[in-house]
Write a protein that holds these residues in place. Structure first.
Motif, PDB file in Angstrom:
ATOM      1  N   LYS A 146       0.842  -1.195   0.000  1.00 50.94           N
ATOM      2  CA  LYS A 146       0.000   0.000   0.000  1.00 50.94           C
ATOM      3  C   LYS A 146       0.876   1.243   0.000  1.00 50.94           C
ATOM      4  O   LYS A 146       1.934   1.284   0.643  1.00 50.94           O
ATOM      5  CB  LYS A 146      -0.894   0.011   1.247  1.00 50.94           C
ATOM      6  N   TYR A 147       0.435   2.259  -0.728  1.00 47.24           N
ATOM      7  CA  TYR A 147       1.055   3.574  -0.634  1.00 47.24           C
ATOM      8  C   TYR A 147      -0.044   4.583  -0.352  1.00 47.24           C
ATOM      9  O   TYR A 147      -1.038   4.652  -1.082  1.00 47.24           O
ATOM     10  CB  TYR A 147       1.801   3.965  -1.918  1.00 47.24           C
ATOM     11  N   GLN A 148       0.131   5.368   0.716  1.00 44.13           N
ATOM     12  CA  GLN A 148      -0.927   6.271   1.152  1.00 44.13           C
ATOM     13  C   GLN A 148      -0.400   7.661   1.454  1.00 44.13           C
ATOM     14  O   GLN A 148       0.693   7.835   2.006  1.00 44.13           O
ATOM     15  CB  GLN A 148      -1.609   5.695   2.408  1.00 44.13           C
ATOM     16  N   THR A 149      -1.196   8.661   1.068  1.00 46.91           N
ATOM     17  CA  THR A 149      -0.957  10.046   1.456  1.00 46.91           C
ATOM     18  C   THR A 149      -2.126  10.475   2.336  1.00 46.91           C
ATOM     19  O   THR A 149      -2.972   9.659   2.713  1.00 46.91           O
ATOM     20  CB  THR A 149      -0.856  10.950   0.215  1.00 46.91           C
ATOM     21  N   ALA A 150      -2.208  11.749   2.659  1.00 44.71           N
ATOM     22  CA  ALA A 150      -3.271  12.223   3.539  1.00 44.71           C
ATOM     23  C   ALA A 150      -4.656  11.994   2.948  1.00 44.71           C
ATOM     24  O   ALA A 150      -5.611  11.709   3.676  1.00 44.71           O
ATOM     25  CB  ALA A 150      -3.075  13.700   3.855  1.00 44.71           C
ATOM     26  N   ASN A 151      -4.784  12.097   1.624  1.00 41.80           N
ATOM     27  CA  ASN A 151      -6.113  12.032   1.004  1.00 41.80           C
ATOM     28  C   ASN A 151      -6.271  10.978  -0.091  1.00 41.80           C
ATOM     29  O   ASN A 151      -7.285  10.959  -0.792  1.00 41.80           O
ATOM     30  CB  ASN A 151      -6.480  13.399   0.420  1.00 41.80           C
ATOM     31  N   PHE A 152      -5.281  10.112  -0.237  1.00 42.08           N
ATOM     32  CA  PHE A 152      -5.354   9.130  -1.323  1.00 42.08           C
ATOM     33  C   PHE A 152      -4.488   7.927  -0.994  1.00 42.08           C
ATOM     34  O   PHE A 152      -3.473   8.043  -0.299  1.00 42.08           O
ATOM     35  CB  PHE A 152      -4.871   9.769  -2.623  1.00 42.08           C
ATOM     36  N   ARG A 153      -4.895   6.763  -1.495  1.00 43.10           N
ATOM     37  CA  ARG A 153      -4.052   5.575  -1.364  1.00 43.10           C
ATOM     38  C   ARG A 153      -4.311   4.612  -2.511  1.00 43.10           C
ATOM     39  O   ARG A 153      -5.397   4.572  -3.088  1.00 43.10           O
ATOM     40  CB  ARG A 153      -4.286   4.873  -0.024  1.00 43.10           C
ATOM     41  N   VAL A 154      -3.280   3.850  -2.841  1.00 40.71           N
ATOM     42  CA  VAL A 154      -3.391   2.750  -3.800  1.00 40.71           C
ATOM     43  C   VAL A 154      -2.871   1.506  -3.100  1.00 40.71           C
ATOM     44  O   VAL A 154      -1.971   1.563  -2.261  1.00 40.71           O
ATOM     45  CB  VAL A 154      -2.585   3.019  -5.088  1.00 40.71           C
ATOM     46  N   MET A 155      -3.478   0.360  -3.420  1.00 37.93           N
ATOM     47  CA  MET A 155      -3.066  -0.857  -2.744  1.00 37.93           C
ATOM     48  C   MET A 155      -3.274  -2.065  -3.644  1.00 37.93           C
ATOM     49  O   MET A 155      -4.037  -2.012  -4.617  1.00 37.93           O
ATOM     50  CB  MET A 155      -3.822  -1.051  -1.423  1.00 37.93           C
ATOM     51  N   GLY A 156      -2.581  -3.119  -3.314  1.00 35.36           N
ATOM     52  CA  GLY A 156      -2.718  -4.359  -4.060  1.00 35.36           C
ATOM     53  C   GLY A 156      -2.324  -5.536  -3.190  1.00 35.36           C
ATOM     54  O   GLY A 156      -1.633  -5.376  -2.177  1.00 35.36           O
ATOM     55  N   ALA A 157      -2.767  -6.716  -3.564  1.00 35.69           N
ATOM     56  CA  ALA A 157      -2.438  -7.925  -2.819  1.00 35.69           C
ATOM     57  C   ALA A 157      -2.434  -9.113  -3.756  1.00 35.69           C
ATOM     58  O   ALA A 157      -3.148  -9.132  -4.772  1.00 35.69           O
ATOM     59  CB  ALA A 157      -3.444  -8.157  -1.690  1.00 35.69           C
ATOM     60  N   VAL A 158      -1.620 -10.112  -3.434  1.00 35.73           N
ATOM     61  CA  VAL A 158      -1.614 -11.360  -4.179  1.00 35.73           C
ATOM     62  C   VAL A 158      -1.494 -12.494  -3.165  1.00 35.73           C
ATOM     63  O   VAL A 158      -0.743 -12.407  -2.202  1.00 35.73           O
ATOM     64  CB  VAL A 158      -0.465 -11.406  -5.209  1.00 35.73           C
ATOM     65  N   ARG A 159      -2.302 -13.556  -3.371  1.00 35.66           N
ATOM     66  CA  ARG A 159      -2.328 -14.671  -2.433  1.00 35.66           C
ATOM     67  C   ARG A 159      -2.384 -15.993  -3.194  1.00 35.66           C
ATOM     68  O   ARG A 159      -2.928 -16.075  -4.294  1.00 35.66           O
ATOM     69  CB  ARG A 159      -3.549 -14.576  -1.513  1.00 35.66           C
ATOM     70  N   ARG A 160      -1.868 -17.034  -2.540  1.00 36.17           N
ATOM     71  CA  ARG A 160      -1.925 -18.388  -3.088  1.00 36.17           C
ATOM     72  C   ARG A 160      -2.873 -19.203  -2.222  1.00 36.17           C
ATOM     73  O   ARG A 160      -2.855 -19.118  -0.997  1.00 36.17           O
ATOM     74  CB  ARG A 160      -0.534 -18.997  -3.073  1.00 36.17           C
ATOM     75  N   GLY A 161      -3.732 -19.989  -2.867  1.00 33.59           N
ATOM     76  CA  GLY A 161      -4.718 -20.762  -2.144  1.00 33.59           C
ATOM     77  C   GLY A 161      -4.204 -22.123  -1.715  1.00 33.59           C
ATOM     78  O   GLY A 161      -3.371 -22.738  -2.384  1.00 33.59           O
ATOM     79  N   PHE A 162      -4.729 -22.597  -0.588  1.00 33.97           N
ATOM     80  CA  PHE A 162      -4.417 -23.929  -0.076  1.00 33.97           C
ATOM     81  C   PHE A 162      -5.731 -24.574   0.374  1.00 33.97           C
ATOM     82  O   PHE A 162      -6.542 -23.946   1.047  1.00 33.97           O
ATOM     83  CB  PHE A 162      -3.451 -23.855   1.108  1.00 33.97           C
ATOM     84  N   GLY A 163      -5.920 -25.823  -0.005  1.00 33.54           N
ATOM     85  CA  GLY A 163      -7.148 -26.508   0.392  1.00 33.54           C
ATOM     86  C   GLY A 163      -8.142 -26.547  -0.750  1.00 33.54           C
ATOM     87  O   GLY A 163      -7.997 -27.308  -1.703  1.00 33.54           O
ATOM     88  N   GLY A 164      -9.181 -25.715  -0.671  1.00 34.92           N
ATOM     89  CA  GLY A 164     -10.237 -25.702  -1.677  1.00 34.92           C
ATOM     90  C   GLY A 164      -9.764 -25.369  -3.073  1.00 34.92           C
ATOM     91  O   GLY A 164     -10.299 -25.878  -4.062  1.00 34.92           O
ATOM     92  N   HIS A 165      -8.776 -24.494  -3.188  1.00 38.68           N
ATOM     93  CA  HIS A 165      -8.167 -24.195  -4.497  1.00 38.68           C
ATOM     94  C   HIS A 165      -6.684 -23.967  -4.300  1.00 38.68           C
ATOM     95  O   HIS A 165      -6.225 -23.619  -3.220  1.00 38.68           O
ATOM     96  CB  HIS A 165      -8.839 -22.984  -5.158  1.00 38.68           C
ATOM     97  N   GLU A 166      -5.921 -24.191  -5.356  1.00 44.33           N
ATOM     98  CA  GLU A 166      -4.466 -24.048  -5.291  1.00 44.33           C
ATOM     99  C   GLU A 166      -3.967 -23.061  -6.328  1.00 44.33           C
ATOM    100  O   GLU A 166      -2.842 -23.146  -6.806  1.00 44.33           O
ATOM    101  CB  GLU A 166      -3.793 -25.414  -5.451  1.00 44.33           C
ATOM    102  N   GLY A 167      -4.810 -22.096  -6.664  1.00 44.53           N
ATOM    103  CA  GLY A 167      -4.434 -21.073  -7.624  1.00 44.53           C
ATOM    104  C   GLY A 167      -3.996 -19.794  -6.943  1.00 44.53           C
ATOM    105  O   GLY A 167      -3.802 -19.741  -5.723  1.00 44.53           O
ATOM    106  N   PHE A 168      -3.854 -18.743  -7.741  1.00 45.47           N
ATOM    107  CA  PHE A 168      -3.468 -17.426  -7.233  1.00 45.47           C
ATOM    108  C   PHE A 168      -4.617 -16.449  -7.457  1.00 45.47           C
ATOM    109  O   PHE A 168      -5.307 -16.499  -8.476  1.00 45.47           O
ATOM    110  CB  PHE A 168      -2.213 -16.909  -7.942  1.00 45.47           C
ATOM    111  N   ARG A 169      -4.809 -15.561  -6.480  1.00 44.43           N
ATOM    112  CA  ARG A 169      -5.843 -14.539  -6.569  1.00 44.43           C
ATOM    113  C   ARG A 169      -5.245 -13.210  -6.126  1.00 44.43           C
ATOM    114  O   ARG A 169      -4.398 -13.164  -5.226  1.00 44.43           O
ATOM    115  CB  ARG A 169      -7.032 -14.900  -5.686  1.00 44.43           C
TER     116      ARG A 169
END
Length: 257
Positions: A119-142
């Motif tokens: 995440k990058y944030q200023t006083a009035n704005f931010r942009v963010m992102g995330a990436v995760r790998r699944g375990f169990g029900g699915h083994e893909g990336f989201r």
């Protein structure tokens, strides 16, 4: 409740409020860690593409600052600037028992997703992102990408809102939107789903800061399934429009090393 893992995680988060307070450090400079820990109740679609919502407990963890004795550091303790943190999500099981409209489809176990968020944030704005790998029900990336405009009404109350994009690879997409040859029927023809943009939408929320340690948050979101996910026969049993509602309580901890 939607699934046992999220219930257990939420219980552990709540129990930590009673266990960790004595480890607070009054001085947040120098080697140590600052983080927020909490629990939320979240209304989400019962499965990807469903039209009905279910309430689930969700653990909350946000890393504010980590400084090791060797000088390595992440974040400065405030919300502004660049920060990295763990990203964790739990996707509940999908079964005919809870969703009889999916008769003929194989049940999908609960999935736990682990990854990293930036995440990058200023006083009035931010942009963010995330990436995760699944375990169990699915083994893909989201993954997710988003941006917010931030409005601080006063020292305690803050509002935010902005667009959201959700992505998944072909493993993730086929697990939740695909239909295998063995599952195929008149209602669910065999369907192969490609990865890419899964949905796009908007999210808004507010945060009320009681003091230096305690805060509550509430949020609402809408997204529209796109591409192959929107065309899936599974989505046809529910809705392309996906909604979420949440309310959570957080506590900040500052622990010196």
């Amino acid at each position: 409740m939607r699934n046992a893992p999220s219930y257990l995680a939420a219980t552990l988060a709540a129990a930590a409020f009673a266990v960790v307070p004595q480890a607070q450090a009054s001085d947040v400079s120098g080697p140590g860690i600052s983080f927020e820990l909490g629990v939320a109740g979240k209304m989400t679609p019962r499965y990807f593409g469903a039209s009905n919502l279910v309430l689930s407990p969700v653990p909350l963890f946000r890393l504010k600052r980590l400084e090791l004795p060797n000088g390595f550091s992440i974040g400065d303790g405030s919300d502004e600037g660049f920060s990295l943190s763990p990203s964790i999500d739990v996707i509940g099981e999908r079964s005919v028992k809870h969703s009889p409209e999916l008769v003929g489809l194989t049940a999908i176990d609960t999935a736990v997703e682990l990854g990293i968020a930036a995440k990058y944030q200023t006083a009035n704005f931010r942009v963010m992102g995330a990436v995760r790998r699944g375990f169990g029900g699915h083994e893909g990336f989201r993954g997710e990408l988003g941006a917010d405009v931030i409005y601080k009404a006063n020292e305690q109350l803050t509002f935010h809102g902005g667009p959201r994009l959700n992505f998944g690879d072909s493993k993730f997409a086929n697990t939740y939107f695909g239909v295998t040859a063995s599952e195929a029927s008149g209602l669910f023809p065999a369907t192969n789903v490609g990865g890419g943009l899964i949905s796009a939408g908007l999210e808004a929320g507010l945060r009320y800061q009681f003091d230096d340690y305690w805060a509550v948050e509430a949020g609402a979101g809408w997204s529209r399934l796109t591409g192959d996910a929107a065309k899936s026969p599974i989505t046809a049993q529910g809705s392309k429009d996906q909604y979420t509602l949440s309310f959570g309580v957080l506590r900040r901890f500052d622990i010196g090393f």
